[in-house]
Write a protein that holds these residues in place. Structure first.
Motif, PDB file in Angstrom:
ATOM      1  N   TYR A  54      -5.637  89.335   3.178  1.00  0.00           N
ATOM      2  CA  TYR A  54      -6.440  90.545   3.313  1.00  0.00           C
ATOM      3  C   TYR A  54      -5.685  91.748   2.751  1.00  0.00           C
ATOM      4  O   TYR A  54      -6.273  92.664   2.176  1.00  0.00           O
ATOM      5  N   ASP A 101     -16.123  86.370   9.330  1.00  0.00           N
ATOM      6  CA  ASP A 101     -17.495  86.410   8.795  1.00  0.00           C
ATOM      7  C   ASP A 101     -18.491  85.650   9.667  1.00  0.00           C
ATOM      8  O   ASP A 101     -19.650  85.486   9.300  1.00  0.00           O
ATOM      9  N   GLU A 104      -9.457  87.061   1.417  1.00  0.00           N
ATOM     10  CA  GLU A 104     -10.537  87.410   2.322  1.00  0.00           C
ATOM     11  C   GLU A 104     -11.698  87.918   1.462  1.00  0.00           C
ATOM     12  O   GLU A 104     -11.495  88.680   0.524  1.00  0.00           O
ATOM     13  N   TRP A 105     -12.896  87.458   1.747  1.00  0.00           N
ATOM     14  CA  TRP A 105     -14.025  87.618   0.828  1.00  0.00           C
ATOM     15  C   TRP A 105     -14.264  89.058   0.427  1.00  0.00           C
ATOM     16  O   TRP A 105     -14.473  89.364  -0.745  1.00  0.00           O
ATOM     17  N   SER A 106     -14.220  89.984   1.379  1.00  0.00           N
ATOM     18  CA  SER A 106     -14.525  91.379   1.062  1.00  0.00           C
ATOM     19  C   SER A 106     -13.434  92.047   0.227  1.00  0.00           C
ATOM     20  O   SER A 106     -13.663  93.105  -0.359  1.00  0.00           O
ATOM     21  N   LYS A 107     -12.251  91.433   0.186  1.00  0.00           N
ATOM     22  CA  LYS A 107     -11.117  91.983  -0.566  1.00  0.00           C
ATOM     23  C   LYS A 107     -10.773  91.148  -1.795  1.00  0.00           C
ATOM     24  O   LYS A 107      -9.720  91.345  -2.406  1.00  0.00           O
ATOM     25  N   ARG A 108     -11.673  90.235  -2.165  1.00  0.00           N
ATOM     26  CA  ARG A 108     -11.328  89.279  -3.217  1.00  0.00           C
ATOM     27  C   ARG A 108     -11.011  89.945  -4.552  1.00  0.00           C
ATOM     28  O   ARG A 108     -10.085  89.523  -5.255  1.00  0.00           O
ATOM     29  N   TRP A 113     -11.867  90.682  10.273  1.00  0.00           N
ATOM     30  CA  TRP A 113     -12.642  90.379   9.072  1.00  0.00           C
ATOM     31  C   TRP A 113     -13.455  89.087   9.190  1.00  0.00           C
ATOM     32  O   TRP A 113     -14.036  88.616   8.210  1.00  0.00           O
TER      33      TRP A 113
END
Length: 210
Positions: free
Chosen positions: A150, A52, A176-180, A50
């Motif tokens: 995550y 970035d 984790e940004w995409s799972k915030r 993950w």
């Protein structure tokens, strides 16, 4: 300069694969909200799926840059210098931090801790990864532990890591940004049930700054 001569300077930390450098606001952890100059060093084999900044992984993509030049650029902007990556401890950080300290600057590092700890640091942010664990020395010296969440298993991993750091280390859980959106409610509940932890957010992404 021959390739061999260049490699000798890289091995000594006198040249570093510089990916980027920029002046911004620290967005994460204990020093969030603080103006800081970031030095991003290329090269990382920890391989977080993950990540970035995957473009940082291959050191060969980033020009070997003299530490004197890096320091000369940094001193123009801030008294707080954050060295990040990639994984900066793949390289000898002593020449860089010696020169930064000689200028009276505060030295911070963000690291997975997977390599030998080199350099003189005022602040060590340890962000351990499951696939390449930190060294004992960095557990002992870390000022903050930042565990990326995550999925649910990351809470278990975070507790394992918290048991290894020194008693003064500040403990953070960061989505984790995409799972915030999915993980933040779980993090909030977890921190309320386990108040030794604090919540860290990537506030620079909310502010839309580097």
């Amino acid at each position: 300069m021959t390739r061999r001569e260049q490699q000798e300077l890289i091995d000594k930390g006198l040249l570093l694969p510089l990916m980027e450098e920029f002046y911004t606001i620290q967005g994460e952890g204990y020093h969030k909200g603080t103006a800081a100059y970031f030095i991003r060093i290329g090269g990382c084999d920890v391989g977080c799926h993950w990540c970035d900044v995957k473009e940082s992984w291959l050191a060969e993509l980033h020009p070997p840059t003299a530490t004197e030049q890096i320091v000369e650029n940094a001193v123009k902007y801030s008294n707080t210098i954050v060295v990040t990556g990639g994984e900066p401890l793949m390289w000898d950080m002593n020449p860089l931090t010696d020169q930064l300290k000689a200028k009276g600057l505060q030295t911070h590092i963000e690291t997975s801790g997977a390599y030998k700890l080199t350099g003189v640091w005022d602040w060590i942010c340890l962000s351990p990864k499951k696939n390449k664990l930190p060294t004992e020395e960095v557990y002992e010296k870390a000022h903050e532990l930042k565990c990326i969440i995550y999925n649910k298993d990351d809470f278990r991993f975070a507790e394992e890591q918290a048991a290894k750091v020194n008693s003064n280390c500040i403990l953070y859980l960061q989505p984790e940004w995409s799972k915030r959106d999915k993980m933040m409610p779980q993090i909030v509940d977890y921190v309320m049930a386990n108040p030794k932890w604090k919540v860290s957010l990537q506030t620079h992404k909310y502010l839309n700054i580097p």
